[in-house]
Design a protein around this motif. Structure first.
Motif, PDB file in Angstrom:
ATOM      1  N   GLY A   1       0.829  -1.220   0.000  1.00 40.29           N
ATOM      2  CA  GLY A   1       0.000   0.000   0.000  1.00 40.29           C
ATOM      3  C   GLY A   1       0.856   1.260   0.000  1.00 40.29           C
ATOM      4  N   GLU A   2       0.228   2.359  -0.444  1.00 41.93           N
ATOM      5  CA  GLU A   2       0.949   3.625  -0.597  1.00 41.93           C
ATOM      6  C   GLU A   2       1.503   4.133   0.737  1.00 41.93           C
ATOM      7  OE1 GLU A   2       2.071   4.779  -3.330  1.00 41.93           O
ATOM      8  OE2 GLU A   2       2.919   6.432  -2.148  1.00 41.93           O
ATOM      9  N   SER A   3       0.688   4.020   1.806  1.00 40.77           N
ATOM     10  CA  SER A   3       1.158   4.593   3.077  1.00 40.77           C
ATOM     11  C   SER A   3       2.304   3.750   3.649  1.00 40.77           C
ATOM     12  CB  SER A   3      -0.005   4.741   4.069  1.00 40.77           C
ATOM     13  OG  SER A   3      -0.092   3.627   4.912  1.00 40.77           O
ATOM     14  N   PHE A   4       2.249   2.420   3.421  1.00 44.77           N
ATOM     15  CA  PHE A   4       3.345   1.540   3.845  1.00 44.77           C
ATOM     16  C   PHE A   4       4.630   1.935   3.128  1.00 44.77           C
ATOM     17  CE2 PHE A   4       5.756  -2.401   2.870  1.00 44.77           C
ATOM     18  CZ  PHE A   4       6.103  -2.784   4.152  1.00 44.77           C
ATOM     19  N   ARG A   5       4.541   2.143   1.796  1.00 46.33           N
ATOM     20  CA  ARG A   5       5.724   2.545   1.007  1.00 46.33           C
ATOM     21  C   ARG A   5       6.319   3.847   1.522  1.00 46.33           C
ATOM     22  NH1 ARG A   5       6.709   0.016  -3.548  1.00 46.33           N
ATOM     23  NH2 ARG A   5       5.116  -1.469  -4.170  1.00 46.33           N
ATOM     24  N   ARG A   6       5.414   4.795   1.788  1.00 48.65           N
ATOM     25  CA  ARG A   6       5.891   6.105   2.246  1.00 48.65           C
ATOM     26  C   ARG A   6       6.619   5.984   3.584  1.00 48.65           C
ATOM     27  NH1 ARG A   6       1.428   9.029   3.150  1.00 48.65           N
ATOM     28  NH2 ARG A   6       0.275   8.196   1.390  1.00 48.65           N
ATOM     29  N   ARG A   7       6.064   5.146   4.479  1.00 50.14           N
ATOM     30  CA  ARG A   7       6.676   5.010   5.811  1.00 50.14           C
ATOM     31  C   ARG A   7       8.037   4.305   5.719  1.00 50.14           C
ATOM     32  NH1 ARG A   7       2.722   2.494   9.930  1.00 50.14           N
ATOM     33  NH2 ARG A   7       4.347   3.145  11.359  1.00 50.14           N
ATOM     34  N   VAL A   8       8.111   3.293   4.834  1.00 49.24           N
ATOM     35  CA  VAL A   8       9.398   2.589   4.658  1.00 49.24           C
ATOM     36  C   VAL A   8      10.439   3.558   4.071  1.00 49.24           C
ATOM     37  CG1 VAL A   8      10.584   0.753   3.382  1.00 49.24           C
ATOM     38  CG2 VAL A   8       8.369   0.296   4.470  1.00 49.24           C
ATOM     39  N   SER A   9      10.039   4.314   3.035  1.00 47.24           N
ATOM     40  CA  SER A   9      10.980   5.264   2.406  1.00 47.24           C
ATOM     41  C   SER A   9      11.453   6.291   3.415  1.00 47.24           C
ATOM     42  CB  SER A   9      10.310   6.017   1.251  1.00 47.24           C
ATOM     43  OG  SER A   9       9.980   5.124   0.259  1.00 47.24           O
ATOM     44  N   ALA A  10      10.537   6.799   4.229  1.00 43.79           N
ATOM     45  CA  ALA A  10      10.916   7.825   5.210  1.00 43.79           C
ATOM     46  C   ALA A  10      11.921   7.246   6.203  1.00 43.79           C
ATOM     47  CB  ALA A  10       9.676   8.331   5.941  1.00 43.79           C
ATOM     48  N   HIS A  11      11.736   5.979   6.599  1.00 44.28           N
ATOM     49  CA  HIS A  11      12.678   5.397   7.567  1.00 44.28           C
ATOM     50  C   HIS A  11      14.041   5.149   6.909  1.00 44.28           C
ATOM     51  CE1 HIS A  11      13.699   3.874  11.431  1.00 44.28           C
ATOM     52  NE2 HIS A  11      13.895   2.633  11.032  1.00 44.28           N
ATOM     53  N   LEU A  12      14.036   4.734   5.631  1.00 41.15           N
ATOM     54  CA  LEU A  12      15.312   4.562   4.915  1.00 41.15           C
ATOM     55  C   LEU A  12      16.042   5.902   4.822  1.00 41.15           C
ATOM     56  CD1 LEU A  12      14.293   2.151   1.995  1.00 41.15           C
ATOM     57  CD2 LEU A  12      15.537   1.569   4.090  1.00 41.15           C
ATOM     58  N   ASP A  13      15.286   6.979   4.553  1.00 40.44           N
ATOM     59  CA  ASP A  13      15.912   8.308   4.484  1.00 40.44           C
ATOM     60  C   ASP A  13      16.514   8.687   5.838  1.00 40.44           C
ATOM     61  OD1 ASP A  13      15.399   8.717   1.831  1.00 40.44           O
ATOM     62  OD2 ASP A  13      13.542   9.843   2.155  1.00 40.44           O
ATOM     63  N   PHE A  14      15.791   8.361   6.903  1.00 43.76           N
ATOM     64  CA  PHE A  14      16.293   8.658   8.251  1.00 43.76           C
ATOM     65  C   PHE A  14      17.606   7.908   8.505  1.00 43.76           C
ATOM     66  CE2 PHE A  14      16.266   7.029  12.708  1.00 43.76           C
ATOM     67  CZ  PHE A  14      16.641   8.209  13.335  1.00 43.76           C
ATOM     68  N   LEU A  15      17.630   6.613   8.150  1.00 49.13           N
ATOM     69  CA  LEU A  15      18.850   5.818   8.375  1.00 49.13           C
ATOM     70  C   LEU A  15      19.985   6.303   7.476  1.00 49.13           C
ATOM     71  CD1 LEU A  15      17.308   2.221   8.714  1.00 49.13           C
ATOM     72  CD2 LEU A  15      18.064   3.728  10.562  1.00 49.13           C
ATOM     73  N   ARG A  16      19.666   6.644   6.215  1.00 48.55           N
ATOM     74  CA  ARG A  16      20.707   7.158   5.305  1.00 48.55           C
ATOM     75  C   ARG A  16      21.284   8.468   5.838  1.00 48.55           C
ATOM     76  NH1 ARG A  16      17.917   4.964   0.045  1.00 48.55           N
ATOM     77  NH2 ARG A  16      16.234   6.313   0.709  1.00 48.55           N
ATOM     78  N   GLY A  17      20.416   9.261   6.461  1.00 49.21           N
ATOM     79  CA  GLY A  17      20.871  10.524   7.050  1.00 49.21           C
ATOM     80  C   GLY A  17      21.895  10.284   8.142  1.00 49.21           C
ATOM     81  N   LEU A  18      21.688   9.221   8.940  1.00 46.92           N
ATOM     82  CA  LEU A  18      22.635   8.893  10.014  1.00 46.92           C
ATOM     83  C   LEU A  18      23.954   8.395   9.433  1.00 46.92           C
ATOM     84  CD1 LEU A  18      20.342   6.898  12.472  1.00 46.92           C
ATOM     85  CD2 LEU A  18      21.077   9.268  12.672  1.00 46.92           C
ATOM     86  N   ALA A  19      23.851   7.693   8.294  1.00 46.84           N
ATOM     87  CA  ALA A  19      25.034   7.067   7.699  1.00 46.84           C
ATOM     88  C   ALA A  19      25.885   8.071   6.933  1.00 46.84           C
ATOM     89  CB  ALA A  19      24.607   5.942   6.761  1.00 46.84           C
ATOM     90  N   SER A  20      25.281   9.177   6.503  1.00 48.61           N
ATOM     91  CA  SER A  20      26.021  10.114   5.651  1.00 48.61           C
ATOM     92  C   SER A  20      27.072  10.852   6.480  1.00 48.61           C
ATOM     93  CB  SER A  20      25.054  11.109   5.014  1.00 48.61           C
ATOM     94  OG  SER A  20      24.494  11.909   6.023  1.00 48.61           O
TER      95      SER A  20
END
Ligand code: PMV
Length: 343
Positions: free
Chosen positions: A67-86
């Protein structure tokens, strides 16, 4: 290929997280206590790839639409983790920064049964995502904080194993709002027999419920009661005293539902089938079986008993036509990296 796979268990709350102290940081008002669930797990593989992609598999390995909201939540968490890794990271990455990530995720429980998978899903995504992104210094406490930041606060309680306490913490930045094991899975052969009575997604998402909870006239009394209630739950758990724990579980479940029903955005999560199961639980107790119920923000019923009583409980549930599936859980190990990858 840079990839990592993690398994994480879902969990059932003995005391419930309901209402945000801080929505952006997913901070609760009070501590909560839970048990991890052996039969309700999520396995997630994260692979460094050209771009982001999310693949959802059902229990038999078939691809299902996400579902769209599931995708959005997963993407947002990946962005959060990528932010920590950068380099110099510490916040959410702007979209497009950091490596593309392909996520393949599979729930052990049948999908569409209304059994929450967001806690196990976001805990597994956090563990596998950190491994792929090379985020260092991730002990269990840190992982539980990062899983909490997914927006599904209960994911924090799916990082440690066994019986778990999520400390609300007092700091505004949430650095002390983490989960830890109170007891290993073998501390107590407590079983959670889940009676599935509905397969449709709930009408009011938990997010709306968290937001509306403080508007209930019952909320202030709940907050005042939680410190003492958590203390009694933790003591009953330590003493393996189901007669003491059981009534507290039922009060928690009913209070959660009553607050949802009396908030400014009233939500009713129970249905007639839920009530049938609750009546059966009361009757089983009259018949001498030590069983108490708890509920999440949905109609399915969690029947808590000693493992020895599960066959008797299953027989009783099979006599109720509205019960479409039954899942039996014991306490489980926490989230961990594994080698059997999904892709
Ligand atoms: O963690 P969330 O935002 O999915 O909310 C969890 C809410 C309940 O399942 C109802 C209670 C709990 O503590 O698990």
């Amino acid at each position: 290929m840079n990839r990592a796979t993690a398994i994480a268990p879902a969990n059932i709350a003995f005391t419930k997280f309901w209402g945000w102290r801080d929505e952006a940081l997913t901070l609760p008002f009070h501590d909560t206590v839970s048990m991890t669930l052996s039969a309700c797990t999520t396995r997630t593989t994260v692979i460094e790839s050209g771009g982001d992609e999310i693949v959802l598999l059902d229990a038999s390995g078939r691809e299902r639409p996400a579902g769209e909201s599931f995708r959005r939540r997963v993407s947002a968490h990946l962005d959060f983790l990528r932010g920590l890794a950068s380099p110099g990271g510490g916040g959410a990455a702007p979209v497009g920064r950091g490596p593309g990530l392909r996520v393949v995720t599979r729930n052990a429980m049948p999908m569409g049964t209304g059994i929450a998978s967001s806690a196990s899903g976001f805990a597994a995504l956090t563990v596998a995502g950190c491994a792929v992104l090379g985020i260092g210094n991730v002990d269990e406490r840190t992982l539980s904080i990062l899983a909490r930041r997914s927006g599904s606060g209960s994911a924090s309680r799916s990082i440690p194993g066994g019986f778990v306490r999520w400390h609300a913490g007092a700091r505004a930045d949430g650095a002390d709002s983490f989960s830890e094991s109170l007891h290993a899975p073998d501390h107590w052969a407590l079983a959670d027999t889940i009676a599935v009575v509905a397969t449709e997604p709930k009408q009011v998402a938990s997010r709306e419920g968290h937001r509306a909870a403080p508007t209930s006239p019952l909320f202030a009394a709940r907050l005042a009661a939680m410190e003492g209630r958590n203390r009694r739950v933790i003591a009953a758990l330590a003493a393996r005293d189901l007669d003491a724990l059981g009534p507290l579980l039922e009060i928690e479940a009913l209070e959660l539902h009553r607050i949802a029903e009396t908030s400014a955005e009233p939500a009713r999560y129970r249905n007639a089938a839920t009530d049938l199961v609750l009546e059966r639980v009361a009757r089983l107790r009259e018949e001498g079986v030590g069983v108490w119920f708890t509920l999440d923000a949905g109609p399915n019923v969690h029947l808590m008993s000693l493992a020895d009583d599960v066959p008797r409980i299953e027989r009783a549930l099979h006599g109720i036509a509205a019960v479409v599936a039954v899942h039996v859980n014991l306490a489980a190990p926490g989230a961990r990296l594994v080698e059997d990858h999904l892709a």
